[in-house]
Design an enzyme around this catalytic site. Structure first.
Site, PDB file in Angstrom:
ATOM      1  CG  ASP A  52      11.630 -16.177   9.821  1.00 46.06           C
ATOM      2  OD1 ASP A  52      12.722 -16.497  10.181  1.00 46.06           O
ATOM      3  OD2 ASP A  52      11.580 -15.147   8.861  1.00 46.06           O
TER       4      ASP A  52
ATOM      5  NE  ARG B  37       2.500  -7.869   5.136  1.00 49.41           N
ATOM      6  CZ  ARG B  37       2.378  -9.067   5.031  1.00 49.41           C
ATOM      7  NH1 ARG B  37       1.370  -9.819   5.744  1.00 49.41           N
ATOM      8  NH2 ARG B  37       3.212 -10.001   4.620  1.00 49.41           N
TER       9      ARG B  37
ATOM     10  CG  ASP C 201       5.188  -6.884   3.925  1.00 44.42           C
ATOM     11  OD1 ASP C 201       4.255  -6.255   3.462  1.00 44.42           O
ATOM     12  OD2 ASP C 201       5.623  -8.140   3.341  1.00 44.42           O
TER      13      ASP C 201
ATOM     14  CB  SER D 257       9.458 -15.796   0.201  1.00 40.15           C
ATOM     15  OG  SER D 257       8.784 -14.803   0.879  1.00 40.15           O
TER      16      SER D 257
END
Ligand code: ARG
Length: 398
Positions: A16, A96, A125, A177
């Site tokens: 990505d 994050r 996220d 994932s």
């Protein structure tokens, strides 16, 4: 699309964020600065940097944030006792805000007008990145290509990557994932999306299954100062050394597996599994020490705040006034949290079996039923009468 000068991309080196580099340049006519944080995800960070530059980033920053991540984010959550919905030690959620902090710093340094993240439109996220960036710099734009771009499948992304000469790992398609850092590993998708399916062994990266764990238990002693872990088995360690070591030791004994159907902020229930051997050991030991040294009311009050604290972290409210205020409260309570906890690790379990502290509130003479008992049992009579008084009054009305 509006044109931008320069953007800073939170880059991982995966598919990505890799195709994002040419995509951003094409769509916005901007330069792309790549930023990758080393938080213990066990990637070759030199390769990540090289790949970013080779695929069109004008600059690439790789920062080792392991120590800062543990000390200033994870250990705060540890002291607060923050565990989301009673199970998740919040590794991804804690990660994050620190990434956002550096995105903003690098944007300032490089004169970028936007930051970019690779999160999707239905996850947590995106919220954590964007809310953190908003809190730190109101003028910075935030771009989330995955929410809007034209690619409908992994196949289309791969085709675009090939067109742009971006190397793709031809390894077998990863069935899950995964988001990994030192505090915890988050694993979702694939067969895990059916909450009835037991997670297959191959979903776990760093923990042995309890069935295959050693038949002999492992005893560990964790020492805390002001609520922060400072030593394992008497050996002082910095946070990174400690977590690496505990992940290894506790992982071997199958400790730290979590399987949860959790509530995402956007309202979706999602099935995720986690591995957090080191964090589990520390959270268990820390709480056990608090049982010994905190007075009852502080302990109970803190238990309520722990839920709030975990929610704030999960909801992307790290850079909030409330989180800071809660930290001040927590730090006040932690002044007394010094001492050692002994744990027994055995086939997936992590059980406290001993605790000691110079600040212990445990008083043998008060607690014992031996002849050393110093408690005046006669005072019990008056205590019961007063304690029961309101119930007696209420009961007599029936
Ligand atoms: N559910 C976790 C959270 O919201 C992890 C999200 C990322 N998970 C993943 N497997 N990539 O904090």
């Amino acid at each position: 699309m509006s044109s931008l000068n320069k953007v800073v991309l939170a880059y991982s080196g995966g598919l990505d964020t890799s195709i994002m580099i040419p995509w951003l340049k094409e769509k916005y006519g901007c330069e792309v600065v790549a930023f990758a944080a080393d938080v213990g995800q066990q990637e070759d960070m030199d390769k990540v940097k090289e790949k970013a530059l080779a695929t069109g980033a004008c600059e690439a920053y790789v920062l080792d944030l392991k120590e800062e991540f543990l000390r200033d984010y994870c250990f705060k959550a540890l002291k607060a006792g923050a565990i989301y919905e009673g199970k998740y030690p919040l590794g991804t959620a804690l990660n994050r805000p620190i990434i956002s902090k550096y995105l903003v710093e690098i944007a300032k340094k490089t004169g970028a007008d936007a930051v970019v993240h690779g999160a999707t439109g239905k996850g947590n996220d995106q919220v954590r990145f964007e809310v953190s960036v908003m809190a730190l710099d109101a003028n910075l734009k935030c771009i989330a290509p995955v929410r809007t771009w034209e690619f409908k499948s992994r196949q289309e992304e791969i085709a675009y990557a090939q067109e742009k000469n971006i190397p793709i790992e031809v390894s077998v398609e990863k069935p899950y994932s995964i988001d990994r850092n030192l505090w915890s590993i988050s694993i979702e998708c694939g067969v895990l999306e059916d909450p009835w399916n037991e997670p297959p062994e191959d979903a776990y990266l760093i923990t042995t299954s309890p069935e295959k764990a050693p038949n002999e238990p492992l005893y560990l002693e964790i020492e805390f100062e002001k609520g922060e872990p400072v030593a394992v088995n008497g050996k002082r360690m910095n946070p990174v050394e400690m977590i690496v070591e505990l992940n290894e030791m506790a992982g071997k004994h199958g400790v730290g597996r979590v399987d949860i159907v959790e509530d995402r902020l956007v309202g979706i229930k999602s099935r995720e599994i986690y591995e957090a051997p080191g964090a589990t050991v520390l959270l268990t030991a820390h709480k056990e020490l608090e049982y010994l040294v905190l007075d009852r009311e502080t302990f109970r009050y803190k238990e309520h705040l722990a839920i709030k604290y975990a929610d704030l972290v999960y909801y992307g409210y790290w850079f909030s006034p409330l989180r800071e205020a809660l930290d001040a409260f927590v730090d006040e309570t932690q002044k007394r949290v010094n001492g050692v906890v002994r744990l027994k690790l055995y086939k997936g379990n992590c059980v406290p079996v001993g605790r000691k502290s110079p600040n212990s509130l445990y008083n043998f003479n008060l607690a014992t039923y031996d002849p050393e008992d110093s408690f005046d049992h006669r005072t019990g009579e008056g205590f019961c009468k007063v304690w029961g008084l309101p119930l007696m009054v209420a009961g007599s009305r029936k």
